[in-house]
Design a protein around this motif. Structure first.
Motif, short mmCIF file in Angstrom:
data_model
loop_
_atom_site.label_atom_id
_atom_site.label_comp_id
_atom_site.label_asym_id
_atom_site.label_seq_id
_atom_site.Cartn_x
_atom_site.Cartn_y
_atom_site.Cartn_z
N THR A 1 0.83 -1.21 0.00
CA THR A 1 0.00 0.00 0.00
C THR A 1 0.87 1.26 0.00
O THR A 1 2.00 1.24 0.49
N HIS A 2 0.32 2.34 -0.56
CA HIS A 2 1.01 3.65 -0.60
C HIS A 2 2.31 3.61 -1.40
O HIS A 2 3.19 4.45 -1.20
N ALA A 3 2.43 2.64 -2.32
CA ALA A 3 3.68 2.49 -3.07
C ALA A 3 3.65 3.21 -4.41
O ALA A 3 4.66 3.22 -5.12
N GLY A 4 2.49 3.77 -4.78
CA GLY A 4 2.41 4.51 -6.04
C GLY A 4 2.09 3.63 -7.22
O GLY A 4 2.29 2.41 -7.18
N PRO A 5 1.61 4.23 -8.32
CA PRO A 5 1.14 3.46 -9.48
C PRO A 5 2.23 2.72 -10.24
O PRO A 5 1.93 1.89 -11.10
N GLU A 6 3.47 2.97 -9.92
CA GLU A 6 4.54 2.23 -10.60
C GLU A 6 4.80 0.87 -9.94
O GLU A 6 5.59 0.07 -10.45
N ASN A 7 4.12 0.61 -8.83
CA ASN A 7 4.32 -0.65 -8.10
C ASN A 7 3.00 -1.41 -7.96
O ASN A 7 1.94 -0.80 -7.90
N PRO A 8 3.06 -2.74 -7.86
CA PRO A 8 1.83 -3.51 -7.67
C PRO A 8 1.27 -3.34 -6.26
O PRO A 8 2.01 -3.05 -5.31
N GLN A 9 -0.05 -3.54 -6.15
CA GLN A 9 -0.72 -3.41 -4.85
C GLN A 9 -0.78 -4.73 -4.09
O GLN A 9 -0.91 -4.74 -2.87
N LEU A 10 -0.73 -5.85 -4.80
CA LEU A 10 -0.65 -7.18 -4.18
C LEU A 10 0.47 -7.96 -4.87
O LEU A 10 0.66 -7.84 -6.08
N ILE A 11 1.17 -8.76 -4.07
CA ILE A 11 2.32 -9.51 -4.59
C ILE A 11 2.27 -10.91 -4.02
O ILE A 11 2.06 -11.09 -2.82
N GLU A 12 2.49 -11.90 -4.89
CA GLU A 12 2.61 -13.29 -4.44
C GLU A 12 4.01 -13.77 -4.73
O GLU A 12 4.49 -13.67 -5.86
N VAL A 13 4.67 -14.30 -3.70
CA VAL A 13 6.03 -14.80 -3.86
C VAL A 13 6.13 -16.23 -3.35
O VAL A 13 5.38 -16.65 -2.46
N THR A 14 7.06 -16.97 -3.93
CA THR A 14 7.39 -18.29 -3.42
C THR A 14 8.33 -18.13 -2.23
O THR A 14 8.81 -17.05 -1.94
N ARG A 15 8.61 -19.26 -1.59
CA ARG A 15 9.53 -19.22 -0.46
C ARG A 15 10.96 -18.85 -0.87
O ARG A 15 11.73 -18.37 -0.04
N ASP A 16 11.29 -19.06 -2.15
CA ASP A 16 12.60 -18.61 -2.60
C ASP A 16 12.53 -17.23 -3.25
O ASP A 16 13.43 -16.83 -3.99
N LYS A 17 11.44 -16.52 -2.96
CA LYS A 17 11.26 -15.10 -3.30
C LYS A 17 11.11 -14.85 -4.80
O LYS A 17 11.43 -13.78 -5.30
N LYS A 18 10.57 -15.83 -5.49
CA LYS A 18 10.22 -15.64 -6.89
C LYS A 18 8.82 -15.06 -6.96
O LYS A 18 7.88 -15.59 -6.37
N VAL A 19 8.66 -13.97 -7.70
CA VAL A 19 7.34 -13.36 -7.87
C VAL A 19 6.57 -14.16 -8.91
O VAL A 19 7.00 -14.29 -10.05
N VAL A 20 5.41 -14.73 -8.51
CA VAL A 20 4.61 -15.53 -9.43
C VAL A 20 3.33 -14.82 -9.86
O VAL A 20 2.68 -15.26 -10.82
N TRP A 21 2.95 -13.77 -9.14
CA TRP A 21 1.73 -13.04 -9.51
C TRP A 21 1.73 -11.69 -8.81
O TRP A 21 2.24 -11.55 -7.70
#
Length: 311
Positions: free
Chosen positions: A266-286
């Motif tokens: 939240t409050h990260a601005g339109p250049e950043n996503p509002q929700l993030i899903e990561v694996t345990r090895d910190k790979k962004v999957v969604w």
């Protein structure tokens, strides 16, 4: 093509297809811009209704109803027809005459509704008739009717995991009001700065994992951390650790059945996503990056197509 190579290629293709499905869009319920909205995996609005105030907590009930809060201090249960089927408004407790704000709600397995009341500095459980069945006073070091609490969850052992925002602490309370575990946030070696775009130790959310560790959305700490019972950080995602993404006010938390972690940015601005899903090895999957339906204050959001593994 030899049969063994064909089999290997077939397995690789199936794996790639599974990864693609895992990274596909998610249905999301979120609260921002004065409305509750459900968007599908392509960002199309499926359902929407107006709601007052800034929402910090949402729960989808087994029957499809939505439990949340509206205005400063009213908890509501809404059905898919957008009707209020139950509500409760928190009021000042005896001896206190200041404002009340609700930032956390939870429908419990026994049918009671847990409500965290900032200002009153307490947690209550109420029945369908609006009667307070249980009440627990919180130990707040820096009282503030807007910031005594953020997310609160009742644990399977009957205790309460309480994020005390302005105190910068996650406290586990026993039913008698005693604190049996506590974690105090720090600044992670960086100077404190003010504002929604700043850095601090004002915690937002926490989940107790099956391992006994605690997953914490650090609010303006700009990161997600996992701490063990001794308070040691055993896993984390830092502010600038994910490629092309900057974390700001880290808010909602969920753990998917496959172990992936979904958190709000939240409050990260339109250049950043509002929700993030990561694996345990910190790979962004969604990620969800939708500044058409939602905005920069998406503090409460739920991924609808996957139940969470922790409460």
């Amino acid at each position: 093509m030899p049969a063994r190579i064909a089999l290997l290629l077939s397995g690789l293709l199936l794996g790639l297809q599974a990864d693609a499905q895992e990274a596909a869009g998610r249905r999301v319920l979120g609260a921002d811009r004065g409305r509750l909205s459900i968007v599908d995996g392509q960002g199309k609005v499926e359902w929407e209704m107006p709601i007052k105030g800034q929402v910090h907590d949402l729960q989808v009930l087994p029957d499809g109803n939505i439990l949340t809060h509206t205005g400063a201090a009213t908890v509501v249960e809404l059905n898919p027809a957008k009707e209020i089927v139950w509500s409760y408004t928190s009021r000042p407790k005896p001896g206190y005459d200041g404002p009340i704000e609700v930032h956390a709600v939870q429908r419990l397995d026994d049918g009671l509704t847990m409500i965290a009341e900032s200002g009153n500095k307490r947690i209550i459980e109420v029945n369908r008739s609006g009667e307070i069945v249980h009440s627990l006073d919180l130990k707040v070091q820096k009282p503030n009717s807007h910031r005594d609490t953020r997310l609160v969850r009742k644990l399977p052992n009957g205790h309460y995991l309480v994020c005390q925002e302005l105190d910068g602490a996650v406290n586990e309370y026993a039913p008698d009001g005693s604190i049996v575990w506590s974690y105090k946030l720090d600044l992670d070696g960086r100077p404190a700065t003010s504002g929604h775009g700043g850095h601090g130790a004002e915690v937002f959310g926490a989940l107790r994992l099956a391992s006994g560790n605690t997953l914490i959305a650090t609010g303006n700490g700009n990161r997600v951390i996992e701490v063990d019972p001794a308070g040691k950080v055993v896993w984390s995602v830092g502010q600038n650790e994910l490629p092309g993404i900057r974390l700001q006010w880290v808010t909602s938390l969920a753990v998917r059945p496959n172990g992936n972690i979904v958190f709000g940015n939240t409050h990260a601005g339109p250049e950043n996503p509002q929700l993030i899903e990561v694996t345990r090895d910190k790979k962004v999957v969604w990620t969800l990056k939708d500044f058409k339906t939602f905005g920069n204050d998406l503090a409460a959001a739920v991924v609808l197509d996957a139940p969470t593994a922790s409460k």
